[in-house]
Write a protein that holds these residues in place. Structure first.
Motif, PDB file in Angstrom:
ATOM      1  N   PHE A 195      -8.141   0.315  -3.603  1.00 37.63           N
ATOM      2  CA  PHE A 195      -8.289   0.080  -2.168  1.00 37.63           C
ATOM      3  C   PHE A 195      -9.584  -0.689  -1.933  1.00 37.63           C
ATOM      4  O   PHE A 195     -10.632  -0.321  -2.462  1.00 37.63           O
ATOM      5  CB  PHE A 195      -8.352   1.395  -1.390  1.00 37.63           C
ATOM      6  CG  PHE A 195      -7.061   2.145  -1.357  1.00 37.63           C
ATOM      7  CD1 PHE A 195      -6.653   2.908  -2.434  1.00 37.63           C
ATOM      8  CD2 PHE A 195      -6.244   2.077  -0.250  1.00 37.63           C
ATOM      9  CE1 PHE A 195      -5.456   3.593  -2.412  1.00 37.63           C
ATOM     10  CE2 PHE A 195      -5.051   2.765  -0.209  1.00 37.63           C
ATOM     11  CZ  PHE A 195      -4.649   3.521  -1.299  1.00 37.63           C
ATOM     12  N   GLU A 243       1.410   3.601   2.190  1.00 38.12           N
ATOM     13  CA  GLU A 243       2.216   3.918   3.369  1.00 38.12           C
ATOM     14  C   GLU A 243       3.570   3.227   3.312  1.00 38.12           C
ATOM     15  O   GLU A 243       4.617   3.842   3.558  1.00 38.12           O
ATOM     16  CB  GLU A 243       1.464   3.522   4.645  1.00 38.12           C
ATOM     17  CG  GLU A 243       2.176   3.930   5.918  1.00 38.12           C
ATOM     18  CD  GLU A 243       1.320   3.714   7.150  1.00 38.12           C
ATOM     19  OE1 GLU A 243       1.654   4.283   8.200  1.00 38.12           O
ATOM     20  OE2 GLU A 243       0.323   2.960   7.064  1.00 38.12           O
ATOM     21  N   SER A 264       3.262   7.676   9.244  1.00 40.05           N
ATOM     22  CA  SER A 264       2.010   8.205   8.709  1.00 40.05           C
ATOM     23  C   SER A 264       2.110   9.662   8.299  1.00 40.05           C
ATOM     24  O   SER A 264       1.123  10.303   8.001  1.00 40.05           O
ATOM     25  CB  SER A 264       0.894   8.057   9.763  1.00 40.05           C
ATOM     26  OG  SER A 264       1.259   8.750  10.939  1.00 40.05           O
ATOM     27  N   ARG A 281     -12.975   5.796   9.223  1.00 41.92           N
ATOM     28  CA  ARG A 281     -12.227   5.827   7.969  1.00 41.92           C
ATOM     29  C   ARG A 281     -11.194   6.958   7.938  1.00 41.92           C
ATOM     30  O   ARG A 281     -10.672   7.270   6.874  1.00 41.92           O
ATOM     31  CB  ARG A 281     -13.177   6.031   6.785  1.00 41.92           C
ATOM     32  CG  ARG A 281     -14.381   5.102   6.727  1.00 41.92           C
ATOM     33  CD  ARG A 281     -14.025   3.738   6.246  1.00 41.92           C
ATOM     34  NE  ARG A 281     -15.201   2.971   5.868  1.00 41.92           N
ATOM     35  CZ  ARG A 281     -15.281   1.660   5.854  1.00 41.92           C
ATOM     36  NH1 ARG A 281     -14.215   0.947   6.195  1.00 41.92           N
ATOM     37  NH2 ARG A 281     -16.380   1.035   5.491  1.00 41.92           N
ATOM     38  N   LYS A 318     -18.418   2.644   0.352  1.00 44.64           N
ATOM     39  CA  LYS A 318     -17.519   3.148  -0.697  1.00 44.64           C
ATOM     40  C   LYS A 318     -17.903   4.560  -1.112  1.00 44.64           C
ATOM     41  O   LYS A 318     -17.060   5.461  -1.181  1.00 44.64           O
ATOM     42  CB  LYS A 318     -17.574   2.226  -1.928  1.00 44.64           C
ATOM     43  CG  LYS A 318     -17.295   0.771  -1.657  1.00 44.64           C
ATOM     44  CD  LYS A 318     -17.398  -0.063  -2.916  1.00 44.64           C
ATOM     45  CE  LYS A 318     -18.793  -0.068  -3.517  1.00 44.64           C
ATOM     46  NZ  LYS A 318     -19.807  -0.699  -2.662  1.00 44.64           N
ATOM     47  N   VAL A 346     -12.517  -1.346   0.441  1.00 43.13           N
ATOM     48  CA  VAL A 346     -13.203  -0.763   1.599  1.00 43.13           C
ATOM     49  C   VAL A 346     -13.861  -1.914   2.353  1.00 43.13           C
ATOM     50  O   VAL A 346     -14.726  -2.602   1.817  1.00 43.13           O
ATOM     51  CB  VAL A 346     -14.249   0.272   1.159  1.00 43.13           C
ATOM     52  CG1 VAL A 346     -14.942   0.886   2.374  1.00 43.13           C
ATOM     53  CG2 VAL A 346     -13.592   1.360   0.319  1.00 43.13           C
ATOM     54  N   VAL A 366      -4.771   8.727   3.836  1.00 43.32           N
ATOM     55  CA  VAL A 366      -3.916   8.096   2.825  1.00 43.32           C
ATOM     56  C   VAL A 366      -4.433   8.405   1.425  1.00 43.32           C
ATOM     57  O   VAL A 366      -3.665   8.758   0.510  1.00 43.32           O
ATOM     58  CB  VAL A 366      -3.843   6.571   3.060  1.00 43.32           C
ATOM     59  CG1 VAL A 366      -3.126   5.880   1.908  1.00 43.32           C
ATOM     60  CG2 VAL A 366      -3.134   6.270   4.370  1.00 43.32           C
ATOM     61  N   LEU A 367      -5.749   8.282   1.238  1.00 34.81           N
ATOM     62  CA  LEU A 367      -6.333   8.539  -0.076  1.00 34.81           C
ATOM     63  C   LEU A 367      -6.158  10.003  -0.479  1.00 34.81           C
ATOM     64  O   LEU A 367      -5.867  10.306  -1.643  1.00 34.81           O
ATOM     65  CB  LEU A 367      -7.821   8.177  -0.061  1.00 34.81           C
ATOM     66  CG  LEU A 367      -8.146   6.694   0.141  1.00 34.81           C
ATOM     67  CD1 LEU A 367      -9.631   6.498   0.369  1.00 34.81           C
ATOM     68  CD2 LEU A 367      -7.678   5.872  -1.050  1.00 34.81           C
ATOM     69  N   ASP A 419      -8.070   7.319   8.977  1.00 36.26           N
ATOM     70  CA  ASP A 419      -6.724   6.967   8.507  1.00 36.26           C
ATOM     71  C   ASP A 419      -6.731   6.672   7.016  1.00 36.26           C
ATOM     72  O   ASP A 419      -5.838   7.110   6.280  1.00 36.26           O
ATOM     73  CB  ASP A 419      -6.200   5.756   9.280  1.00 36.26           C
ATOM     74  CG  ASP A 419      -5.917   6.087  10.741  1.00 36.26           C
ATOM     75  OD1 ASP A 419      -5.827   7.280  11.057  1.00 36.26           O
ATOM     76  OD2 ASP A 419      -5.801   5.154  11.552  1.00 36.26           O
ATOM     77  N   GLN A 420      -7.727   5.908   6.569  1.00 36.30           N
ATOM     78  CA  GLN A 420      -7.798   5.575   5.150  1.00 36.30           C
ATOM     79  C   GLN A 420      -8.040   6.836   4.315  1.00 36.30           C
ATOM     80  O   GLN A 420      -7.431   7.007   3.251  1.00 36.30           O
ATOM     81  CB  GLN A 420      -8.915   4.564   4.911  1.00 36.30           C
ATOM     82  CG  GLN A 420      -8.877   3.921   3.539  1.00 36.30           C
ATOM     83  CD  GLN A 420      -9.856   2.767   3.417  1.00 36.30           C
ATOM     84  OE1 GLN A 420     -10.801   2.665   4.174  1.00 36.30           O
ATOM     85  NE2 GLN A 420      -9.622   1.891   2.455  1.00 36.30           N
ATOM     86  N   LEU A 480     -12.031   2.711  -5.232  1.00 36.28           N
ATOM     87  CA  LEU A 480     -12.506   2.154  -3.969  1.00 36.28           C
ATOM     88  C   LEU A 480     -13.453   1.008  -4.293  1.00 36.28           C
ATOM     89  O   LEU A 480     -14.496   1.218  -4.911  1.00 36.28           O
ATOM     90  CB  LEU A 480     -13.233   3.222  -3.147  1.00 36.28           C
ATOM     91  CG  LEU A 480     -12.457   4.527  -2.895  1.00 36.28           C
ATOM     92  CD1 LEU A 480     -13.313   5.505  -2.115  1.00 36.28           C
ATOM     93  CD2 LEU A 480     -11.160   4.242  -2.169  1.00 36.28           C
ATOM     94  N   GLY A 529       0.811  -1.201   0.000  1.00 35.82           N
ATOM     95  CA  GLY A 529       0.000   0.000   0.000  1.00 35.82           C
ATOM     96  C   GLY A 529       0.850   1.260   0.000  1.00 35.82           C
ATOM     97  O   GLY A 529       2.084   1.211   0.093  1.00 35.82           O
TER      98      GLY A 529
END
Length: 742
Positions: A430, A233, A250, A282, A316, A432, A288-289, A284-285, A308, A231
């Motif tokens: 990603f 990260e 992060s 969501r 989503k 979901v 990242v997105l 953290d996700q 997604l 991913g």
């Protein structure tokens, strides 16, 4: 006085350690301790004590268990167990249990960190984690109680460990953290955030080469076991180690797209629908997105695409809209939005979507080209010098969206789809996933009010569990509670778990969970119909078989028996159901149906009553033959009839092998017996129960095999009595009244 739950149950009172030898009394005490100072209803306690299948005498027997537990604990401790309608509670100070102390130290650590005192925060989190002696509820024999509580506690511990490591790294203790980080990564080599933390600690300790090797090993494992690249990260951490700039895992220092001034005299579409107000789990996700969408393209001629994917109702669209609304200022030339399915679920034509986009971008309708290719060229030309965000919701497949991808330039594309989109070149894809319990409770609280969730924590958890972590289901359940002011959360939970109409209950206005799930099944049937002659069973037949069985966790063997095929053919078919997002596979060869999918499977299986009865008889017979293979000795009752399935019986070598196999088959065995009784195969089901009873009566069995057999017999309504036969529940109750003879 002290109670310890974070490991085997331990009770200390007045300097002495007390023992509760009776298994169900330990379950009772654990259920009360986990809900200290809160009333646990008698119904819920019975649910825990008998693993979801309480006998008709449960109320009287529960009172007996409470009386005996008080006697075992002694006067000082027994006085803490209070009878209060509609059940019981235990009065406990926070520091009188290791769980309470864990929560207190965790709160103190988080408070210190929030105020900037990282050293004190790390110390408090260390004190919290030091209280864990082993897996929680280790000697509590209630799978129902453990399913509700253990996952929650394990997730709390995992979050605490991650937070404490981040603080230690922030304090510069990189070298000292290496042994623990190595252990955690070796225990769970697919944990990408933890691997990123290890790379950071190695890099800051001067071990850049070893940090890069961690990345290579993690990448190889991900490709080998999941078929996926690392991913963002982990990829960013690799780049930062190569640059030797030592960021936190992060942190987001990547170059970002700067906001552009909108051009004059051209439309600026702002088409994003309203995002759901309740959004949880969501963050953290989403971070990242956001960094991906705002980062430059890897190649000057490529586009940045974020896809997604996930099953219906998993959130989503909510995540995509939350992300898109947060980026409006970054893409000031506008935002285009299109739903790629019509109200009937049919895929929208890319040519029609492009025609609308072109007019939205300022082109006269009469100037829109007729051909798809010409529309694509013009669309990409019009947005080439703009910075726009395009959101495509509910894409059917990669072919549908290829024509809608912006060309090179500053525009970005976000796609949602139920499909996997594995063939969408250059996209960051990603999955979901359903929300964990804590995020589900947060989302539910955002709809009904967090106070109600705090006042009815167990009912809220039941709702979260039956909604399977799907935000859509949670929002609908919450909205129904709001629409019925007289309903408590417990009323809603009872409707969802007891009505037998779960999908119908999860409907409010035009929002429904069932529509998305039924469309997934319809698509599966349509796809099966277009395939050539199958080499094995078709997926929709396997799904109906699962509906007949009614088990939450299955292996390929019972499906192979019910569909009269080989085990490997059944496994291939189950994997196709995983691809269709109707099942999940927590480990190779094991498959799980959440409550919503099970409700759909039961619904589609109801139309085949005669077929269901026949395949159940065959499955019950097969399990009976397998049981006779474990215990070939004399039997008290009739032997099972002959099995006609093409699925071979398991090769079982001794009690240990039998215990492992029965543990894997436990849910399917219980499901088959209960379904057989409902669907007219009760005689065969009773023969199977008798076969397990005979096996349990054999002296000298391994404790592991005894435990599995006791669990199976308990769940199918039979009770084991040492040195005697095991009777079905109805017969046993006539012979031994548990109230008269405790």
């Amino acid at each position: 006085m002290d109670f310890a739950l974070l490991g085997p149950l331990v009770i200390n009172a007045e300097g002495c350690q007390l023992t509760v030898p009776a298994a169900r009394q330990r379950v009772l005490l654990a259920a009360l301790l986990l809900n200290a100072n809160r009333v646990v209803s008698a119904d819920r306690l019975s649910h825990f004590l008998w693993d979801g299948f309480p006998p008709s005498s449960a109320s009287a027997t529960l009172r007996t268990y409470v009386m005996r537990l008080r006697q075992v604990l002694g006067r000082q401790v027994a006085g803490r167990i209070v009878t209060r309608s509609p059940g019981y509670l235990i009065e406990l100070d926070e520091y009188e249990s290791d769980l309470g102390r864990f929560a207190a130290h965790r709160r103190a650590g988080e408070s210190a960190i929030a105020s900037g005192d990282l050293s004190t925060g790390a110390d408090e989190l260390n004190r919290a984690l030091s209280l864990w002696r082993d897996e929680p509820l280790l000697d509590i024999p209630s799978s129902t109680l453990c399913d509700v509580e253990v996952r929650h506690l394990q997730e709390l511990r995992r979050q605490t460990v991650a937070k404490r490591i981040d603080v230690e790294l922030e304090l510069g203790r990189h070298h000292g953290m290496l042994p623990e980080l190595w252990r955690l990564v070796l225990q769970n080599p697919l944990d990408e955030p933890m691997a990123a933390r290890l790379m950071l600690a190695l890099s800051r300790s001067g071990q850049q080469a070893e940090a890069l090797q961690v990345f290579q090993r993690s990448r190889a494992l991900l490709i080998d076991q999941l078929g996926a690249e690392p991913g963002p990260e982990l990829r960013r951490m690799q780049q930062r180690v190569l640059r030797d700039d030592g960021p936190r895992p992060s942190a987001g220092h990547e170059k970002r797209v700067t906001p552009a001034r909108p051009s004059r005299n051209r439309p600026r579409p702002a088409q994003l629908p309203v995002a759901p107000t309740a959004f949880a789990g969501r963050a953290d996700q989403a971070a990242v997105l956001r960094s991906l969408v705002c980062s430059p393209a890897s190649d000057p001629g490529s586009a940045v695409i974020v896809a997604l994917t996930g099953g219906p109702g998993v959130g989503k669209s909510a995540l995509a809209l939350h992300l898109a609304h947060g980026l409006r200022d970054t893409f000031e030339d506008g935002q285009l939005f299109a739903e790629l399915r019509d109200p009937n679920g049919r895929p929208a034509s890319p040519a029609d979507v492009l025609a609308r986009f072109l007019t939205d971008l300022g082109l006269r309708r009469s100037a829109v080209p007729q051909g798809l290719a010409e529309r694509v060229y013009l669309y990409r030309s019009l947005i080439a010098d703009r910075r726009m965000l395009v959101v495509l919701d509910d894409a059917h497949d990669a072919a549908q969206v290829r024509s809608l991808i912006p060309g090179s330039g500053g525009s970005r594309l976000i796609i949602t789809s139920r499909g996997h989109l594995a063939d969408l070149e250059g996209a960051y894809t990603f999955t979901v996933r359903p929300l964990p319990e804590d995020a589900s409770l947060e989302l539910l609280g955002g709809v009904v009010g967090h106070r109600r969730v705090r006042e009815e924590p167990f009912a809220a958890r039941r709702i979260a569990s039956v909604c399977a972590g799907l935000p859509l289901a949670l929002r609908i359940a919450g909205a129904r509670c709001l629409a019925r002011e007289q309903w408590s959360l417990d009323d809603m939970a009872e409707r969802l778990t007891s009505s037998g109409r779960l999908l119908d209950e999860l409907r409010v206005g035009d929002l429904t969970v069932g529509t998305g799930l039924r469309s997934q099944y319809a698509a599966l049937r349509a796809h099966s119909a277009h395939l050539g002659p199958p080499a094995g069973p078709v997926p929709d037949a396997a799904f109906r078989a699962l509906g007949v069985l009614g088990a939450a966790d299955v292996t390929p063997e019972p499906v192979a028996v019910m569909l009269n095929c080989r085990v490997h053919q059944a496994q291939d078919t189950l994997e196709r159901l995983v691809d269709a997002r109707l099942l999940t596979s927590p480990s190779p060869g094991r498959y799980h149906l959440n409550d919503l999918v099970r409700a759909l499977a039961r619904e589609v299986a109801e139309a085949e009553e005669q077929v269901g009865r026949a395949v159940l008889r065959e499955l019950l017979t097969w399990y009976g033959r397998a049981c006779e293979r474990i215990n070939p000795g004399p039997r008290h009752g009739a032997r099972m009839p002959s099995s006609h399935t093409g699925c071979p019986l398991p090769a079982l070598d001794g009690d240990e092998s039998a215990a492992r196999w029965l543990a894997r088959q436990r849910d399917s065995i219980v499901g088959a017996v209960l379904a057989g009784r409902r669907r007219g195969a009760g005689h065969t089901a009773d023969l199977l129960v008798a076969a397990f009873a005979d096996l349990r009566s054999v002296e000298g069995l391994l404790p592991g095999l005894e435990a599995v057999l006791d669990s199976i017999l308990s769940r199918v309504g039979a009770r084991s009595v040492p040195t005697t036969r095991v009777f079905p529940e109805s017969r046993f109750r006539r012979l031994h009244d548990p109230v008269s003879h405790p």
